[in-house]
Design an enzyme around this catalytic site. Structure first.
Site, short mmCIF file in Angstrom:
data_model
loop_
_atom_site.label_atom_id
_atom_site.label_comp_id
_atom_site.label_asym_id
_atom_site.label_seq_id
_atom_site.Cartn_x
_atom_site.Cartn_y
_atom_site.Cartn_z
CE1 TYR A 148 -4.01 2.06 0.58
CE2 TYR A 148 -2.75 3.10 2.33
CZ TYR A 148 -3.85 3.08 1.51
OH TYR A 148 -4.80 4.07 1.61
CD GLU A 150 8.02 1.93 -0.68
OE1 GLU A 150 7.86 2.97 -1.35
OE2 GLU A 150 8.99 1.79 0.09
CE LYS A 152 -3.71 4.60 -2.12
NZ LYS A 152 -4.82 5.21 -2.88
NE ARG A 214 -2.99 4.79 12.90
CZ ARG A 214 -1.88 4.24 13.43
NH1 ARG A 214 -1.20 4.88 14.37
NH2 ARG A 214 -1.46 3.07 13.02
N1 UDP Z 1 -6.37 -1.11 16.01
C1 UDP Z 1 -6.72 -1.66 17.24
N2 UDP Z 1 -7.75 -2.56 17.27
C2 UDP Z 1 -8.47 -2.92 16.18
C3 UDP Z 1 -8.11 -2.36 14.92
C4 UDP Z 1 -7.04 -1.47 14.88
O1 UDP Z 1 -6.12 -1.36 18.28
O2 UDP Z 1 -9.40 -3.73 16.31
C5 UDP Z 1 -5.27 -0.13 15.97
C6 UDP Z 1 -4.21 -0.42 14.91
O3 UDP Z 1 -3.22 -1.31 15.42
C7 UDP Z 1 -3.68 0.98 14.64
C8 UDP Z 1 -4.89 1.88 14.85
O4 UDP Z 1 -5.82 1.11 15.63
O5 UDP Z 1 -2.69 1.32 15.57
C9 UDP Z 1 -5.55 2.31 13.54
O6 UDP Z 1 -5.73 1.17 12.76
P1 UDP Z 1 -6.54 1.12 11.42
O7 UDP Z 1 -6.51 -0.28 10.93
O8 UDP Z 1 -7.87 1.75 11.60
O9 UDP Z 1 -5.77 2.09 10.39
P2 UDP Z 1 -4.25 2.54 10.17
O10 UDP Z 1 -4.18 3.91 10.73
O11 UDP Z 1 -3.31 1.61 10.88
O12 UDP Z 1 -4.07 2.49 8.71
#
Ligand code: UDP
Length: 316
Positions: A148, A150, A152, A214
């Site tokens: 994803y 690389e 992008k 995030r």
């Molecule tokens: N995450 C989590 N539990 C979940 C799904 C995701 O703790 O059930 C964490 C994941 O490890 C990351 C963050 O939430 O640190 C955001 O993950 P997401 O998959 O939404 O998107 P990313 O920002 O990683 O692309």
């Protein structure tokens, strides 16, 4: 009539963008998707509109269309790590790279403007915080997320080369975490996971110790940013960050979801996926300056709307 092509049109962002753009009676929407991670159901309410057309197509293959197209939003790509890291890894890279090439060729033929949905993932595990557009990133090119990240990055590079060589009218946005209605309840990302878990009484699964951060942007804000970027008169091509600078760690985020859903679900901790970025927050100075854009929807308000959406689709 302005003819607007949206690749990935049945996905989360794409369907929200179709729904917004069709409100303008001068717009005709061509929604392209192969429905690998999108759903026709997401655009069902638009399907009877005379200014909406769905075409089943995989952007990995060239797209031949005999009508004049004015604008292309290139959104097609799996966007959830749990989706793109598995069996779809190779097709994810190809979707990014061939998809960009095929859409750039179509734009060139039509002299159309073309906007690329790039991503905060181009910054990888960021050593600069918050991330601005000058930061060149810290991506593990052989890791599981590389298909994803690389892909992008390569798409951005293709866009700039088409601009330099053919004078293509490009726009590049780097999209940070976005959430809202029409997210797939099973796509594995943190927002649908936590909300569905909270609403159905399942354990809330935090990956790692939950200290990673995030910054979540509500989809209506993001869609407004996409449209402003496409239409900006300054010929500002980007790349520009689009996201909400309001940063939260995953522990706090889990507690907020539990509170807003009045859920008794218990929090459990699971292994942190490899290369999961420890922090992420956009610097949106450029978007403010060139697009007069910044997010308006508070996390709490956006989450309430998203929770209502999931309640509806889960029949709760
Ligand atoms: N995450 C989590 N539990 C979940 C799904 C995701 O703790 O059930 C964490 C994941 O490890 C990351 C963050 O939430 O640190 C955001 O993950 P997401 O998959 O939404 O998107 P990313 O920002 O990683 O692309």
């Amino acid at each position: 009539m302005k003819k607007i092509l949206i690749t990935g049109g049945t996905g989360f962002l794409g369907s929200n963008l179709c729904r917004k753009l069709i409100q303008d009676e001068n717009n005709y929407i061509i929604c392209l998707d192969n429905n690998t991670t999108g759903f026709l159901e997401n655009v069902k309410d638009l399907s009877t509109n005379k200014r909406f057309k769905f075409i089943f197509h995989d952007v990995i293959n060239p797209f031949v269309f005999n009508e004049k197209i004015d604008e292309i939003y290139n959104l097609a790509c799996p966007a959830s790590p749990s989706n793109y890291q598995g069996e779809k890894a190779i097709s994810t890279t190809l979707t990014c790279v061939y998809g960009a090439r095929n859409m750039l060729e179509l734009a060139k033929k039509n002299n159309a403007k073309i906007l690329q949905a790039s991503t905060s993932e181009v910054y990888g595990e960021p050593l600069m915080h918050p991330q601005n557009e000058l930061y060149r990133g810290n991506v593990n090119s052989i890791g599981k997320r590389a298909c994803y990240d690389e892909g992008k990055r390569c798409a951005e590079s293709l866009f700039f080369d088409y601009n330099r060589i053919y004078n293509s009218k490009i726009r590049i946005v780097r999209i940070f975490n976005t959430y809202g209605p029409y997210m797939d309840k099973n796509d594995g990302r943190v927002v649908p996971n936590f909300i569905v878990q909270a609403l159905t009484g399942q354990d809330i699964t935090i990956y790692g110790n939950g200290s990673q951060t995030r910054s979540f942007c509500y989809v209506s804000d993001l869609v407004e940013g996409l449209i402003k970027m496409m239409n900006n008169s300054a010929d500002f091509i980007g790349p520009v960050n689009l996201g909400n600078p309001n940063e939260i760690n995953i522990n706090e985020f889990a507690k907020l979801v539990l509170k807003l859903t009045s859920s008794n679900s218990k929090i459990i901790y699971k292994e942190l996926p490899k290369d999961d970025p420890t922090k992420r927050r956009p610097d949106i100075k450029l978007a403010k300056e060139f697009l007069n854009w910044e997010p308006k929807v508070e996390l709490k308000d956006g989450l309430c709307k998203t929770i209502d959406y999931f309640k509806k689709i889960l029949n709760i």
